[in-house]
Design a protein around this motif. Sequence first.
Motif, short mmCIF file in Angstrom:
data_model
loop_
_atom_site.label_atom_id
_atom_site.label_comp_id
_atom_site.label_asym_id
_atom_site.label_seq_id
_atom_site.Cartn_x
_atom_site.Cartn_y
_atom_site.Cartn_z
N MET A 1 0.86 -1.17 0.00
CA MET A 1 0.00 0.00 0.00
C MET A 1 0.91 1.23 0.00
O MET A 1 1.84 1.34 0.79
CB MET A 1 -0.92 0.00 1.23
CG MET A 1 -1.82 1.21 1.28
SD MET A 1 -2.94 1.27 2.70
CE MET A 1 -4.00 -0.10 2.40
N THR A 2 0.61 2.14 -0.90
CA THR A 2 1.38 3.37 -1.02
C THR A 2 0.65 4.47 -0.28
O THR A 2 -0.46 4.84 -0.65
CB THR A 2 1.53 3.77 -2.50
OG1 THR A 2 2.03 2.66 -3.22
CG2 THR A 2 2.45 4.95 -2.66
N VAL A 3 1.27 5.00 0.77
CA VAL A 3 0.64 6.04 1.57
C VAL A 3 1.63 7.18 1.74
O VAL A 3 2.81 6.97 2.04
CB VAL A 3 0.25 5.51 2.98
CG1 VAL A 3 -0.37 6.63 3.80
CG2 VAL A 3 -0.69 4.34 2.86
N GLN A 4 1.12 8.40 1.53
CA GLN A 4 1.92 9.60 1.78
C GLN A 4 1.38 10.21 3.07
O GLN A 4 0.19 10.47 3.20
CB GLN A 4 1.78 10.60 0.63
CG GLN A 4 2.49 11.90 0.89
CD GLN A 4 2.15 12.96 -0.17
OE1 GLN A 4 1.38 12.73 -1.07
NE2 GLN A 4 2.76 14.13 -0.03
N VAL A 16 -2.47 10.21 2.67
CA VAL A 16 -2.94 10.27 1.29
C VAL A 16 -2.58 8.94 0.63
O VAL A 16 -1.44 8.48 0.72
CB VAL A 16 -2.29 11.44 0.52
CG1 VAL A 16 -2.80 11.50 -0.91
CG2 VAL A 16 -2.54 12.75 1.25
N LEU A 17 -3.58 8.31 0.00
CA LEU A 17 -3.33 7.03 -0.63
C LEU A 17 -4.07 6.99 -1.96
O LEU A 17 -5.03 7.74 -2.18
CB LEU A 17 -3.78 5.89 0.27
CG LEU A 17 -5.24 5.77 0.62
CD1 LEU A 17 -5.54 4.32 0.96
CD2 LEU A 17 -5.57 6.62 1.83
N PRO A 18 -3.66 6.11 -2.84
CA PRO A 18 -4.35 5.99 -4.13
C PRO A 18 -5.83 5.63 -3.92
O PRO A 18 -6.18 4.88 -2.99
CB PRO A 18 -3.61 4.86 -4.85
CG PRO A 18 -2.25 4.86 -4.21
CD PRO A 18 -2.49 5.25 -2.78
N TYR A 19 -6.69 6.16 -4.81
CA TYR A 19 -8.13 5.99 -4.64
C TYR A 19 -8.53 4.51 -4.65
O TYR A 19 -9.39 4.10 -3.88
CB TYR A 19 -8.88 6.76 -5.74
CG TYR A 19 -10.36 6.85 -5.44
CD1 TYR A 19 -10.83 7.73 -4.47
CD2 TYR A 19 -11.27 6.04 -6.10
CE1 TYR A 19 -12.17 7.80 -4.16
CE2 TYR A 19 -12.62 6.10 -5.80
CZ TYR A 19 -13.06 6.99 -4.84
OH TYR A 19 -14.40 7.06 -4.54
N ALA A 20 -7.90 3.71 -5.46
CA ALA A 20 -8.24 2.28 -5.51
C ALA A 20 -7.96 1.61 -4.16
O ALA A 20 -8.73 0.75 -3.71
CB ALA A 20 -7.45 1.58 -6.62
N GLU A 21 -6.89 2.02 -3.50
CA GLU A 21 -6.58 1.47 -2.18
C GLU A 21 -7.59 1.97 -1.15
O GLU A 21 -8.00 1.22 -0.26
CB GLU A 21 -5.15 1.82 -1.77
CG GLU A 21 -4.12 1.09 -2.62
CD GLU A 21 -2.68 1.40 -2.24
OE1 GLU A 21 -2.45 1.81 -1.08
OE2 GLU A 21 -1.81 1.24 -3.10
N TYR A 22 -8.02 3.23 -1.28
CA TYR A 22 -9.06 3.76 -0.40
C TYR A 22 -10.34 2.95 -0.56
O TYR A 22 -10.96 2.55 0.42
CB TYR A 22 -9.30 5.24 -0.73
CG TYR A 22 -10.60 5.77 -0.18
CD1 TYR A 22 -10.73 6.10 1.16
CD2 TYR A 22 -11.71 5.93 -1.02
CE1 TYR A 22 -11.93 6.58 1.66
CE2 TYR A 22 -12.91 6.39 -0.53
CZ TYR A 22 -13.03 6.72 0.81
OH TYR A 22 -14.22 7.17 1.30
N GLU A 23 -10.75 2.70 -1.81
CA GLU A 23 -11.97 1.92 -2.06
C GLU A 23 -11.86 0.52 -1.46
O GLU A 23 -12.83 -0.01 -0.91
CB GLU A 23 -12.27 1.83 -3.55
CG GLU A 23 -12.81 3.12 -4.13
CD GLU A 23 -13.13 3.00 -5.61
OE1 GLU A 23 -12.33 2.38 -6.34
OE2 GLU A 23 -14.18 3.53 -6.01
#
Length: 122
Positions: A1-4, A16-23
Amino acid sequence: MTVQVIRRDGQPEWAVLPYAEYEALVEATEMLADMRTYDEAKARLADGEETVPAEVTFAILDGANPIAVWRKHRKLSQQQLAAEAGISKAYLSQLEAGKRSGTTAVLARLARALQVDLDTLT
């Protein structure tokens, strides 16, 4: 998981994370909530909580008198239910026919005899 991680005053404030990972996180959270609800319902049933049969629900929704519906579901005669509630069979018949409305005390005794909440009969 890529998280800023965005910090303020040296403390993490935003992730902040990519929308697909949020979903995917939202879906997993919803699934977990559903699993907990299911487990809680199974536990209540195992502890003896009664479910309301569809025929009882549909009969009441179709306008049948709740006292009569629950009495029949419990396989009680009018005489048996009246005796348990301490009222006459004639009075019970009038309640079931909608010709009279019972007092709160009478409805509470009927509810107790039918093993339902008072709200179920009103």
